[in-house]
Enzyme design. Structure first.
Site, mmCIF file in Angstrom:
data_model
loop_
_atom_site.group_PDB
_atom_site.id
_atom_site.type_symbol
_atom_site.label_atom_id
_atom_site.label_comp_id
_atom_site.label_asym_id
_atom_site.label_seq_id
_atom_site.Cartn_x
_atom_site.Cartn_y
_atom_site.Cartn_z
ATOM 1 N N ALA A 1 2.324 -0.535 1.236
ATOM 2 C CA ALA A 1 3.209 -0.156 2.344
ATOM 3 C C ALA A 1 2.582 0.633 3.481
ATOM 4 O O ALA A 1 3.111 0.617 4.595
ATOM 5 C CB ALA A 1 4.399 0.636 1.786
ATOM 6 N N GLY B 1 4.748 0.473 8.774
ATOM 7 C CA GLY B 1 5.380 -0.353 9.799
ATOM 8 C C GLY B 1 6.433 -1.290 9.250
ATOM 9 O O GLY B 1 7.516 -1.432 9.814
ATOM 10 N N LYS B 2 6.136 -1.935 8.147
ATOM 11 C CA LYS B 2 7.084 -2.875 7.553
ATOM 12 C C LYS B 2 8.118 -2.135 6.693
ATOM 13 O O LYS B 2 9.298 -2.485 6.694
ATOM 14 C CB LYS B 2 6.324 -3.922 6.748
ATOM 15 C CG LYS B 2 5.358 -4.744 7.624
ATOM 16 C CD LYS B 2 4.451 -5.640 6.812
ATOM 17 C CE LYS B 2 3.523 -6.434 7.718
ATOM 18 N NZ LYS B 2 2.513 -5.578 8.407
ATOM 19 N N GLU C 1 1.840 2.843 -2.128
ATOM 20 C CA GLU C 1 0.510 2.807 -1.531
ATOM 21 C C GLU C 1 -0.487 3.379 -2.528
ATOM 22 O O GLU C 1 -0.305 4.498 -3.020
ATOM 23 C CB GLU C 1 0.472 3.609 -0.230
ATOM 24 C CG GLU C 1 -0.895 3.750 0.393
ATOM 25 C CD GLU C 1 -1.583 2.411 0.634
ATOM 26 O OE1 GLU C 1 -2.788 2.313 0.304
ATOM 27 O OE2 GLU C 1 -0.934 1.484 1.146
ATOM 28 N N ARG D 1 -3.361 7.691 2.427
ATOM 29 C CA ARG D 1 -2.508 6.774 3.191
ATOM 30 C C ARG D 1 -1.049 6.896 2.754
ATOM 31 O O ARG D 1 -0.138 6.675 3.556
ATOM 32 C CB ARG D 1 -3.014 5.334 3.035
ATOM 33 C CG ARG D 1 -4.263 5.053 3.864
ATOM 34 C CD ARG D 1 -4.908 3.712 3.510
ATOM 35 N NE ARG D 1 -4.006 2.594 3.616
ATOM 36 C CZ ARG D 1 -3.712 1.952 4.744
ATOM 37 N NH1 ARG D 1 -4.232 2.357 5.892
ATOM 38 N NH2 ARG D 1 -2.898 0.909 4.740
ATOM 39 N N CYS E 1 -3.035 -10.284 7.433
ATOM 40 C CA CYS E 1 -3.443 -10.312 8.845
ATOM 41 C C CYS E 1 -4.832 -10.916 8.951
ATOM 42 O O CYS E 1 -5.693 -10.427 9.685
ATOM 43 C CB CYS E 1 -3.386 -8.913 9.471
ATOM 44 S SG CYS E 1 -4.453 -7.693 8.667
#
Length: 461
Positions: free
Chosen positions: A112, A116-117, A135, A140, A233
Site C-alpha cells: 500500500a 495513493g491507492k 506495507e 514506508r 507500473c
C-alpha cells in the site's frame, strides 16, 4: 533523456511495440504529467471545483482525478494539509478507480505505501467496512499511516507484514483485494531517471517471481465471489501478462474480467503470456497513447458466492474515570463514533475498525483511528481526530481563510492571536479550519491560540 535509458529495455520495447516504437520514444521528450485526486470522503468533486485555485483538467478514467499545471504547486496550499486531495500520477489512479469498492466492504491493499491507492479505497468505503493497508517496509508504513490520517480515514488497520503472515490469520477474509505489486518500475523512468539507472535485464524476472508469491497469498485472503485487482507500473510482459497467466494456470477458481474501456487504453497481449485469449481483458496504459506514465491492470474474480462480512469487535471497556474524561470532552457535541468500538491502551484512545481483535502475531503500525491521549484530569485530542471530523461535528470552530497568513503560521506551529468574536467558543479546544475544512486543534486562552499542530507535521517555510 532517451540516451540515459537502458539499451536492453529499449530493444525489448521496440520488439513489443513495432510501428508504435517511435511514438513511444517521443513520449519521453514530452512534459511530465501531474495529477491530483480529490478526496471525496471530505468534499464532493463539485464543491472542490468551486473552491479550487488550480488549473485542472479531467483525468478520463476516474471521476475525481484531475491533471494540474506544475506552477499550481498544490502541495504548498493549505487544502493539502486538510486532506482535500492526494497528489498522484494520473495513470496510477486507474487501479483504485477500477476496483469496485462499496461502503461496508472489507478491503485489502496488500502493497500500500505510500498510500495513493489505499486512500482512494478508504474514501470510497465512506467510513463503513474496513480497510487493511499493508506495507512490508517499516519506514514506508509510517508514511502510509500519515497519508491515511491526512485523508481522514477512520476504519483502517495499518499493518507491517509479509503477505504470508497476513494470509495465515485472514483466510478468505476480504471482499476486495488490490495488489499493486512491486515491480521493475519501467513506467517510472520518465518521472524519475534514477529508477532507470537501477534497472538491469534480471530485474523483470526477479520481480515476476516475487509477484507470484504475493498474488498466491492475496488469492488465499480473498472471499469466494470477491474481486482482486492486480497492477504494476512496468511494461515487462513477464511481470504483467506473465503473472496473470500464472494465476489462471495455478488457481482455476480465478477468472479474468472485462475492464471498462477508455480511449487510449490498450488491451493485453496473449502472446506476451501463455496465449490465453482472455488476456486481452487486461489493460495497458502506454505513455504514447495516454496522458500518464504507464500502468498494467487486470481485474479477477474468485468463483463462488460473496457473503457479507460480519463485525467482530471485542474491546476492553475503558474504566469509569477514563470515560468521565472522554465524556467531558464529547459533552458539547454529538459523538461521531460508536462507543463500543472505543478502546484505551496505555492512556491512548483509539476507535477500532469493525473487525480487528483476533490477529495475534501480526505486526501493525496503527489499529483504527488514534483519537487522543488521556493525561492528568483531561483528554487531549489528536491530529488524526481533527482530520476525521467535519466542521459541523465540533462545537468550537476557528475558521480561517486560505489566503490568510495565519493559516501558514498555524501549519508552522506558531501561536496565533484571535480577535474578539472570531471564535464561536471563547476558550478551550478549537478545531482550526481553512475555508471550513479542519486542519487541526488549538487551545484558546485569553484570545491566544496555543498551537497543537504536531511537531512532525509542521512546515518549515
Amino acid at each position: 533523456m532517451i540516451e540515459q535509458l537502458p539499451k536492453a529495455f529499449l530493444e525489448r520495447m521496440k520488439a513489443m511495440l513495432g510501428e508504435e516504437y517511435e511514438d513511444f520514444l517521443k513520449s519521453y521528450e514530452a512534459p511530465r504529467q501531474f495529477g491530483l485526486r480529490i478526496n471525496t470522503l471530505k468534499i464532493s468533486v463539485e464543491e472542490f471545483l468551486k473552491q479550487s485555485p488550480f488549473h485542472l483538467t479531467k483525468v478520463p478514467w476516474t471521476e475525481n482525478g484531475f491533471y494540474y499545471e506544475e506552477a499550481d504547486r498544490p502541495a504548498r496550499h493549505p487544502y493539502y494539509a486538510s486532506g482535500l486531495y492526494y497528489l498522484q500520477e494520473p495513470s496510477a489512479m486507474a487501479p483504485a478507480a477500477i476496483l469496485p469498492v462499496a461502503p461496508g466492504d472489507y478491503v485489502l491493499d496488500l502493497c500500500a505505501a505510500p498510500g495513493g491507492k489505499a486512500t482512494e479505497l478508504g474514501a470510497r468505503l465512506k467510513g463503513q467496512g474496513m480497510l487493511v493497508a499493508n506495507e512490508i517496509s517499516a519506514s514506508r508504513a509510517k508514511a502510509l499511516l500519515r497519508n491515511i490520517e491526512l485523508c481522514g480515514i477512520k476504519n483502517s488497520f495499518i499493518t507491517n507484514e509479509v503477505p504470508k503472515n497476513l494470509a495465515r490469520v485472514m483466510p478468505e477474509f476480504f471482499d476486495k483485494v488490490l495488489v499493486d505489486a512491486p515491480c521493475s518500475g519501467e513506467g517510472m523512468f520518465r518521472k524519475d531517471m534514477d529508477v532507470a539507472k537501477t534497472w538491469d535485464e534480471s530485474r523483470p524476472e526477479f520481480f515476476a517471481n516475487l509477484q507470484r508469491e504475493i498474488v498466491s497469498n492475496a488469492i488465499s485472503m480473498l472471499k469466494p465471489g470477491g474481486l482482486m485487482l492486480y497492477s504494476t507500473c512496468t511494461f515487462a510482459p513477464i511481470e504483467n501478462e506473465g503473472t496473470i497467466s500464472y494465476i489462471l494456470e495455478n488457481f482455476p477458481e480465478m477468472e479474468l474480467l472485462e475492464i471498462p474501456a477508455y480511449e487510449g487504453f490498450s488491451e493485453g497481449n496473449p502472446e506476451w503470456g501463455n496465449g490465453d485469449d482472455t488476456l486481452k481483458r487486461c489493460v495497458r496504459i502506454f505513455p504514447h497513447k495516454m496522458a500518464g506514465e504507464g500502468h498494467f491492470i487486470a481485474l479477477l474474480k474468485k468463483k463462488g458466492i460473496l457473503y457479507p462480512s460480519k463485525s467482530d469487535v471485542a474491546v476492553q471497556k475503558p474504566e469509569k474515570e477514563a470515560w468521565k474524561l472522554l465524556n467531558e470532552f464529547w459533552a458539547p457535541m454529538e459523538l461521531p463514533f460508536e462507543k463500543e468500538r472505543i478502546e484505551i491502551r496505555n492512556q491512548n484512545v483509539y476507535y477500532l475498525p469493525p473487525a480487528s481483535n483476533h490477529y495475534k502475531g501480526i505486526h501493525f503500525v496503527r489499529n483504527g483511528l488514534f483519537l487522543g491521549e488521556l493525561k492528568k484530569n483531561r483528554f487531549e485530542p489528536s491530529e488524526p481526530l481533527a482530520l476525521a471530523l467535519s466542521q459541523d461535528q465540533f462545537p468550537a470552530i476557528l475558521n480561517l481563510s486560505s489566503e490568510e497568513e495565519r493559516v501558514t503560521r498555524y501549519l508552522r506551529g506558531e501561536t496565533l492571536l484571535i480577535e474578539d468574536g472570531e471564535a464561536k467558543v471563547k476558550k478551550g479546544w478549537q478545531l482550526v479550519c481553512v475555508d471550513g475544512h479542519p486542519l487541526g486543534f488549538g487551545k484558546l486562552v485569553n484570545q491566544t491560540l496555543k498551537n497543537k499542530y504536531p511537531a512532525g507535521w509542521r512546515r518549515n517555510s
